[in-house]
Design a protein around this motif. Structure first.
Motif, PDB file in Angstrom:
ATOM      1  N   VAL A 106       0.836  -1.203   0.000  1.00 50.02           N
ATOM      2  CA  VAL A 106       0.000   0.000   0.000  1.00 50.02           C
ATOM      3  C   VAL A 106       0.868   1.250   0.000  1.00 50.02           C
ATOM      4  O   VAL A 106       0.595   2.223  -0.720  1.00 50.02           O
ATOM      5  N   MET A 107       1.947   1.231   0.773  1.00 46.24           N
ATOM      6  CA  MET A 107       2.842   2.389   0.852  1.00 46.24           C
ATOM      7  C   MET A 107       3.532   2.663  -0.482  1.00 46.24           C
ATOM      8  O   MET A 107       3.920   3.790  -0.782  1.00 46.24           O
ATOM      9  N   MET A 108       3.669   1.628  -1.311  1.00 47.51           N
ATOM     10  CA  MET A 108       4.262   1.780  -2.639  1.00 47.51           C
ATOM     11  C   MET A 108       3.245   2.263  -3.675  1.00 47.51           C
ATOM     12  O   MET A 108       3.576   2.441  -4.839  1.00 47.51           O
ATOM     13  N   GLY A 109       2.001   2.483  -3.229  1.00 49.57           N
ATOM     14  CA  GLY A 109       0.982   3.031  -4.118  1.00 49.57           C
ATOM     15  C   GLY A 109       0.049   2.022  -4.729  1.00 49.57           C
ATOM     16  O   GLY A 109      -0.846   2.387  -5.501  1.00 49.57           O
ATOM     17  N   GLU A 110       0.212   0.729  -4.429  1.00 50.66           N
ATOM     18  CA  GLU A 110      -0.668  -0.280  -5.004  1.00 50.66           C
ATOM     19  C   GLU A 110      -2.068  -0.134  -4.415  1.00 50.66           C
ATOM     20  O   GLU A 110      -2.226   0.014  -3.205  1.00 50.66           O
ATOM     21  N   PRO A 111      -3.100  -0.166  -5.253  1.00 47.92           N
ATOM     22  CA  PRO A 111      -4.477  -0.020  -4.751  1.00 47.92           C
ATOM     23  C   PRO A 111      -4.842  -1.121  -3.750  1.00 47.92           C
ATOM     24  O   PRO A 111      -4.469  -2.286  -3.926  1.00 47.92           O
ATOM     25  N   LEU A 130      -3.204  10.087 -15.724  1.00 51.80           N
ATOM     26  CA  LEU A 130      -3.836   9.226 -14.723  1.00 51.80           C
ATOM     27  C   LEU A 130      -3.034   9.223 -13.425  1.00 51.80           C
ATOM     28  O   LEU A 130      -1.798   9.307 -13.448  1.00 51.80           O
ATOM     29  N   PRO A 131      -3.703   9.130 -12.279  1.00 49.70           N
ATOM     30  CA  PRO A 131      -2.956   9.006 -11.021  1.00 49.70           C
ATOM     31  C   PRO A 131      -2.139   7.725 -11.016  1.00 49.70           C
ATOM     32  O   PRO A 131      -2.495   6.736 -11.678  1.00 49.70           O
ATOM     33  N   GLY A 132      -1.062   7.730 -10.270  1.00 52.47           N
ATOM     34  CA  GLY A 132      -0.161   6.593 -10.261  1.00 52.47           C
ATOM     35  C   GLY A 132      -0.813   5.287  -9.878  1.00 52.47           C
ATOM     36  O   GLY A 132      -0.470   4.222 -10.403  1.00 52.47           O
ATOM     37  N   SER A 133      -1.790   5.346  -8.961  1.00 51.98           N
ATOM     38  CA  SER A 133      -2.451   4.122  -8.515  1.00 51.98           C
ATOM     39  C   SER A 133      -3.205   3.437  -9.652  1.00 51.98           C
ATOM     40  O   SER A 133      -3.399   2.218  -9.639  1.00 51.98           O
ATOM     41  N   VAL A 134      -3.611   4.229 -10.657  1.00 52.40           N
ATOM     42  CA  VAL A 134      -4.282   3.672 -11.830  1.00 52.40           C
ATOM     43  C   VAL A 134      -3.263   3.355 -12.918  1.00 52.40           C
ATOM     44  O   VAL A 134      -3.206   2.234 -13.433  1.00 52.40           O
ATOM     45  N   ALA A 135      -2.442   4.340 -13.259  1.00 52.91           N
ATOM     46  CA  ALA A 135      -1.495   4.190 -14.365  1.00 52.91           C
ATOM     47  C   ALA A 135      -0.499   3.055 -14.148  1.00 52.91           C
ATOM     48  O   ALA A 135      -0.118   2.350 -15.085  1.00 52.91           O
ATOM     49  N   ASN A 136      -0.073   2.868 -12.912  1.00 53.85           N
ATOM     50  CA  ASN A 136       0.984   1.899 -12.632  1.00 53.85           C
ATOM     51  C   ASN A 136       0.475   0.498 -12.297  1.00 53.85           C
ATOM     52  O   ASN A 136       1.273  -0.441 -12.247  1.00 53.85           O
ATOM     53  N   PHE A 137      -0.837   0.357 -12.091  1.00 59.47           N
ATOM     54  CA  PHE A 137      -1.331  -0.938 -11.623  1.00 59.47           C
ATOM     55  C   PHE A 137      -2.516  -1.488 -12.398  1.00 59.47           C
ATOM     56  O   PHE A 137      -2.623  -2.696 -12.593  1.00 59.47           O
TER      57      PHE A 137
END
Length: 291
Positions: A67-72, A205-212
């Protein structure tokens, strides 16, 4: 150091506070603790002074780091609730969001007035959330979950089994941008939450969307409308006479999506809003006689 469940919750909440507001940090910490401990929220509260097991502490540490790394959060938990159902999710499918309840509501409302044993197609199904919501509430419906992604369909199949709907819900690989194969047959209702993010929006896109989250399920072309054009034009071949098409769309896309539908022989029946009062879904009937 041995921590009680309460102490483990507070420790996790404090770790999250620099990146979340107080309510979100509390919610995430509570969700993680329930998942790691295997206890319900009520059980955690009742046993808050009970020492957390080493396994629970290790799992909490691992999930909190993700979660701290931004994963939803839904991907960290591997599950999420939609329309009263607990569904499995992973990075192969979009996270079911409350916004999508608008199109599910609209489709279920129409499905109640269809003939007995209606055939319904959930196109671009992802986790299967919309189609499964319909099948759960329309007890005689035969629902097909269609997606181009084989990985997404594997998730959808698991959710069909989880909801104990294998007798009435099937999964099939379908490309929404192409004409449907004849073997699909004819449907009373097609519902779809297709990709609708524009090319420009994809860069913001926010990182939580773009990266995951899967870009295949997000990008709808330069103007975000590629899938609406293709489905409205091609999938009338898979609709019974007078059949219905129900779309979710993005903010500000309602008028353009309705024009596409009308230009392809559909009559707009209803446009509806999501929980945030943003216009989000449309229901239309195919009335063209020569389709």
């Amino acid at each position: 150091m041995v921590r009680t469940l309460s102490q483990l919750y507070l420790h996790t909440r404090n770790l999250l506070m620099p990146r979340e507001d107080a309510d979100s940090a509390s919610f995430i910490a509570r969700q993680l603790l329930c998942h790691a401990s295997g206890l319900t929220r009520e059980q955690v509260i009742a046993n808050r002074d009970m020492p957390a097991t080493e396994k629970c502490c290790t799992e909490m540490e691992r999930m909190t780091a993700r979660v701290m790394m931004g994963e939803p959060l839904p991907y960290v938990l591997g599950e999420w609730e939609f329309y009263g159902m607990k569904l499995l999710v992973n990075a192969d499918v979009l996270i079911p969001r409350d916004d999508t309840c608008a199109v599910a509501d609209l489709a279920i409302q129409q499905a109640r007035f269809l003939d007995s044993n209606p055939r319904i197609l959930d196109l671009c199904t992802g986790s299967g959330c919309i189609g499964l919501a319909i099948a759960n509430r329309i007890k005689d419906a035969k629902v097909t979950l269609g997606d181009i992604s084989a990985a997404a369909l594997q998730v959808a199949k698991k959710n069909v089994a989880l909801q104990k709907l294998s007798g009435r819900v099937s999964c099939v690989q379908v490309n929404a941008l192409e004409k449907p194969a004849a073997f699909l047959g004819k449907f009373d209702l097609i519902v779809s939450n297709p990709p609708y993010i524009t090319t420009d929006e994809m860069q913001q896109l926010p990182g939580s969307v773009a990266n995951f989250e899967p870009h295949l399920a997000l990008h709808g072309g330069t103007d975000g409308l590629d899938f609406y054009r293709a489905i409205a034009e091609n999938f009338t071949a898979a609709l019974k006479p007078g059949g219905f098409l129900c779309f979710e769309f993005g903010m500000g896309q309602g008028d353009a999506v309705c024009r596409i539908l009308e230009n392809n022989g559909f009559t707009i029946l209803e446009r509806s809003r999501d929980y945030n009062e943003r216009e989000r879904a449309v229901l239309a009937r195919y009335d063209r006689k020569d389709g």
